[in-house]
Structure formats: structure tokens, C-alpha cells
Write a protein that holds these residues in place. Structure first.
Motif, PDB file in Angstrom:
ATOM      1  N   UNK A 107       0.927  -1.289  -0.180  1.00  0.00           N
ATOM      2  CA  UNK A 107      -0.150   0.022  -0.032  1.00  0.00           C
ATOM      3  C   UNK A 107       0.763   1.311   0.267  1.00  0.00           C
ATOM      4  N   UNK A 108       2.000   1.233   1.127  1.00  0.00           N
ATOM      5  CA  UNK A 108       2.628   2.414   1.097  1.00  0.00           C
ATOM      6  C   UNK A 108       3.573   2.666  -0.430  1.00  0.00           C
ATOM      7  N   UNK A 109       4.067   1.687  -0.963  1.00  0.00           N
ATOM      8  CA  UNK A 109       5.067   1.893  -1.908  1.00  0.00           C
ATOM      9  C   UNK A 109       4.211   2.381  -3.179  1.00  0.00           C
ATOM     10  N   UNK A 110       2.795   2.004  -3.484  1.00  0.00           N
ATOM     11  CA  UNK A 110       1.859   2.489  -4.729  1.00  0.00           C
ATOM     12  C   UNK A 110       1.085   3.537  -4.097  1.00  0.00           C
ATOM     13  N   UNK A 111       1.270   4.255  -2.858  1.00  0.00           N
ATOM     14  CA  UNK A 111       0.503   5.269  -2.501  1.00  0.00           C
ATOM     15  C   UNK A 111      -1.132   5.061  -2.352  1.00  0.00           C
ATOM     16  N   UNK A 112      -1.700   4.095  -2.047  1.00  0.00           N
ATOM     17  CA  UNK A 112      -2.829   3.622  -2.328  1.00  0.00           C
ATOM     18  C   UNK A 112      -3.588   3.937  -1.052  1.00  0.00           C
ATOM     19  N   UNK A 113      -4.865   4.187  -1.180  1.00  0.00           N
ATOM     20  CA  UNK A 113      -5.850   4.652   0.058  1.00  0.00           C
ATOM     21  C   UNK A 113      -6.235   3.031   0.744  1.00  0.00           C
ATOM     22  N   UNK A 114      -6.448   3.061   2.131  1.00  0.00           N
ATOM     23  CA  UNK A 114      -6.828   1.804   2.842  1.00  0.00           C
ATOM     24  C   UNK A 114      -7.639   2.105   3.899  1.00  0.00           C
ATOM     25  N   UNK A 115      -8.344   1.230   4.201  1.00  0.00           N
ATOM     26  CA  UNK A 115      -9.336   1.268   5.357  1.00  0.00           C
ATOM     27  C   UNK A 115      -9.926  -0.246   5.777  1.00  0.00           C
ATOM     28  N   UNK A 116      -9.520  -0.330   7.272  1.00  0.00           N
ATOM     29  CA  UNK A 116      -9.961  -1.722   7.657  1.00  0.00           C
ATOM     30  C   UNK A 116     -11.001  -1.349   8.536  1.00  0.00           C
ATOM     31  N   UNK A 117     -12.380  -2.065   8.186  1.00  0.00           N
ATOM     32  CA  UNK A 117     -13.488  -2.018   8.912  1.00  0.00           C
ATOM     33  C   UNK A 117     -13.793  -2.680  10.240  1.00  0.00           C
ATOM     34  N   UNK A 255     -16.664   3.301   3.137  1.00  0.00           N
ATOM     35  CA  UNK A 255     -16.622   3.690   1.962  1.00  0.00           C
ATOM     36  C   UNK A 255     -16.353   5.217   1.764  1.00  0.00           C
ATOM     37  N   UNK A 256     -17.200   6.005   2.393  1.00  0.00           N
ATOM     38  CA  UNK A 256     -16.763   7.603   2.432  1.00  0.00           C
ATOM     39  C   UNK A 256     -15.510   7.827   2.631  1.00  0.00           C
ATOM     40  N   UNK A 257     -15.040   7.204   3.694  1.00  0.00           N
ATOM     41  CA  UNK A 257     -13.777   7.551   4.179  1.00  0.00           C
ATOM     42  C   UNK A 257     -12.663   7.035   3.147  1.00  0.00           C
ATOM     43  N   UNK A 258     -12.736   5.995   2.658  1.00  0.00           N
ATOM     44  CA  UNK A 258     -11.949   5.290   1.565  1.00  0.00           C
ATOM     45  C   UNK A 258     -11.969   6.510   0.429  1.00  0.00           C
ATOM     46  N   UNK A 259     -13.063   6.705   0.091  1.00  0.00           N
ATOM     47  CA  UNK A 259     -12.972   7.588  -1.023  1.00  0.00           C
ATOM     48  C   UNK A 259     -12.283   9.010  -0.762  1.00  0.00           C
ATOM     49  N   UNK A 260     -12.600   9.701   0.518  1.00  0.00           N
ATOM     50  CA  UNK A 260     -11.682  10.737   0.988  1.00  0.00           C
ATOM     51  C   UNK A 260     -10.292  10.510   0.720  1.00  0.00           C
ATOM     52  N   UNK A 261      -9.986   9.444   1.498  1.00  0.00           N
ATOM     53  CA  UNK A 261      -8.477   9.132   1.451  1.00  0.00           C
ATOM     54  C   UNK A 261      -7.820   8.981  -0.093  1.00  0.00           C
ATOM     55  N   UNK A 262      -8.599   8.183  -0.843  1.00  0.00           N
ATOM     56  CA  UNK A 262      -8.017   8.326  -2.028  1.00  0.00           C
ATOM     57  C   UNK A 262      -7.940   9.624  -3.026  1.00  0.00           C
ATOM     58  N   UNK A 263      -8.921  10.417  -2.640  1.00  0.00           N
ATOM     59  CA  UNK A 263      -9.028  11.731  -3.373  1.00  0.00           C
ATOM     60  C   UNK A 263      -8.108  12.755  -2.800  1.00  0.00           C
ATOM     61  N   UNK A 264      -7.956  12.638  -1.303  1.00  0.00           N
ATOM     62  CA  UNK A 264      -6.953  13.651  -0.877  1.00  0.00           C
ATOM     63  C   UNK A 264      -5.511  13.197  -0.497  1.00  0.00           C
ATOM     64  N   UNK A 265      -5.136  12.022  -0.774  1.00  0.00           N
ATOM     65  CA  UNK A 265      -4.076  11.408  -0.409  1.00  0.00           C
ATOM     66  C   UNK A 265      -3.570  11.155   1.209  1.00  0.00           C
ATOM     67  N   UNK A 266      -4.547  11.457   2.006  1.00  0.00           N
ATOM     68  CA  UNK A 266      -4.164  11.333   3.449  1.00  0.00           C
ATOM     69  C   UNK A 266      -4.560  10.047   3.950  1.00  0.00           C
TER      70      UNK A 266
END
Length: 298
Positions: A107-117, A255-266
Motif C-alpha cells: 500500500x505504501x509503495x504505491x500510494x494507495x488508500x486503505x481502510x480496515x472496517x 466507503x466515504x472515508x476510503x473515497x476521501x483518502x483516495x481523493x486527498x491522499x491522506x
């Protein structure tokens, strides 16, 4: 965002699939499962496409949501991350810290968003409470009791092999740790013992000096079922409030938080790095109860 759902069990069908199919900013683009007939039936229910090849589904989407046993989830999550897909995963992230580390690296090497539910962490009253408690500080410890009773007739989880084998430590334990860790901080040492009815009782010494206690089982007597977490210290005592939501609504927030993380990069507070921290404590507790000694989390 186009999601692929990996899994066809009760949780996949009634929580993840339902939330993804109804989300206004998500498209449930396909479903894969270990039983092709179940994948076809669930895909038909939600008006999407069944896949017999998991890699084909991964190739066709932007993100995967996984509702499978932890040892199967961890391998598929790593494959999806290596393919550049965002991850929306169930708890626990994996059964070993080593497997969790591989996911974190991908995840870190590819700059991906992740969420554990961790379900309760996606309920507004609980998130507000934890933020306030962490900011206040001065806590000497926290106590968590998670006494579930899933082996009663009619339970959709009673036939789950991994839950029968691993017990409450690995199933409800992640939920309790997801609430204790944001307030008390990282764990330095764990001592755990087995109790009646498949229970695990664990004592956590946090690096802050605070002490956490866990009492966990999936086979509680029905009259003894309980889920409660509280903290004590300078502020007196404070109980974590009820979630006040449903699993589907909580997963919608995930899902909202994954979308936010993917969009903003945080990074999300419940990303795979946090999921890995939880696994390290669970693994230490499991080792402690088996070997009869105090263990330092990896």
C-alpha cells in the motif's frame, strides 16, 4: 469508484454488498467468491457481474472490498495492492504480523488508500468520544469486555471455522483494541490466559504507562452477553457510548472515508498501518496464552 467485492458469506451479502450497491459514489462492479454458484446468486441480487477469476475482477476495478477469513483476505489484499487497487478490508487484517507487513508495504509503495472496517470506529458518537478522550489524556487504564454468543441456533457466524478455531481474541478482540489504542496508545507488553467457555483474558501494558484489560469470548452464556469499554483516570471514569448506527450505515461511512483518502491522499485513522498494529497485539496475546509468559508485540 468501481469496487470489486471478494466474498459471498453473510457479512459480504448483508453488509458490504448492501452498502456498496446503494452508495451514490461507488459502483459495485463485480463479485467473486470461493463458491461460483454463491457469487452468481449474490451478483444477481445486486445487479452486477459474477467473476470466476479473482485476478480478472481485480483488473477491472479501482478498489476491492473483502469479506473473507483473515488468512485468505491477507493474501488477496496483497495481490490487489500490488495491482494498484485501493483496499477496504475487514478485521483482523491478517493472522500474522508478517502478512500484515506485506500489505502495508504494498500500500505504501504505491500510494494507495486503505481502510480496515472496525465497525464501531465508523460510528460518529464513538469517534467523537475517542477524539475527546485522547485529547483530555490523564487516563490510567481502560477495560473492555466483549462477550458474544455466536454458537446459538440461527447465528449466521456459528459455522465459521476460523471463529471456532481462533475464538473471541481474533474476532471481537480487534473491535476492543480499535477503541483502546487511540486513547491509551501503543502496547509495550501483553500477558494473556485462557478462561472458561473459550475466553481469552489479556492484560496490556501500554507505553504510556496505562494498563488495558480485555475479556473476550464468542461462547458466552446468553445471559452474560456484553460489549462494553470504559476508561478511568484523572477524569474519573468514562464509558464509550453506543454506536447508534447499523452495520450497513457504518460500512457506508467506511466507503466515504476510503473515497476521501483516495481523493486527498491522506491516511485514514483505520488504515492498514493501524490494522497491522492491532494484529501485532493479537498475535502477542495469542502467543502469551499458549506459552504462559509475557510477550512484546512485534
Amino acid at each position: 469508484m468501481r469496487f470489486g467485492l471478494l466474498g459471498t458469506g453473510h457479512w459480504a451479502a448483508e453488509t458490504q454488498g448492501a452498502a456498496l450497491a446503494a452508495h451514490p459514489q461507488a459502483e459495485l462492479a463485480g463479485i467473486w467468491g470461493r463458491d461460483p454458484a454463491k457469487a452468481e446468486a449474490l451478483a444477481d441480487r445486486y445487479g452486477t457481474r459474477p467473476y470466476t477469476d479473482v485476478d480478472a475482477l481485480i483488473a477491472d476495478v479501482d478498489a476491492v472490498a473483502i469479506a473473507l477469513p483473515p488468512d485468505i483476505q491477507s493474501g488477496l489484499a496483497e495481490r490487489a495492492a500490488l495491482a494498484g487497487r485501493h483496499l477496504l478490508l475487514d478485521k483482523p487484517l491478517a493472522f500474522t504480523t508478517e502478512a500484515a507487513d506485506r500489505i502495508v508495504t504494498a500500500v505504501e509503495e504505491r500510494g494507495l488508500a486503505s481502510v480496515v472496517f472496525f465497525t464501531s470506529r465508523f460510528a460518529a458518537p464513538i469517534e467523537t468520544f475517542l477524539a475527546t478522550a485522547a485529547a483530555a489524556g490523564g487516563w490510567d487504564g481502560g477495560r473492555a469486555t466483549a462477550f458474544a454468543s455466536i454458537f446459538q441456533p440461527g447465528s449466521p457466524y456459528g459455522a465459521s471455522p476460523w471463529r471456532r478455531e481462533r475464538g473471541g481474541l481474533w474476532d471481537v478482540g480487534p473491535h476492543t483494541l480499535s477503541v483502546l489504542l487511540p486513547v491509551l496508545g501503543p502496547v509495550a507488553e501483553v500477558t494473556a490466559i485462557d478462561g472458561p467457555r473459550g475466553a481469552t483474558h489479556a492484560l496490556l501494558r501500554h507505553r504510556s504507562g496505562a494498563v488495558g484489560t480485555l475479556a473476550l469470548t464468542l461462547d458466552a452464556r446468553p445471559a452474560a452477553m456484553e460489549f462494553a469499554v470504559d476508561f478511568y483516570g484523572e477524569q474519573g471514569s468514562a464509558a464509550v457510548p453506543d454506536a447508534g448506527t447499523t452495520a450497513v450505515k457504518a460500512f457506508t461511512s467506511a466507503v466515504d472515508r476510503l473515497l476521501l483518502s483516495a481523493r486527498n491522499g491522506g491516511a485514514d485513522p483505520c488504515d492498514v498501518t493501524f490494522g497491522r498494529e492491532v494484529v501485532s497485539v493479537l498475535e502477542a496475546a495469542d502467543r502469551s496464552r499458549r506459552e504462559g509468559r509475557t510477550v512484546t508485540p512485534a
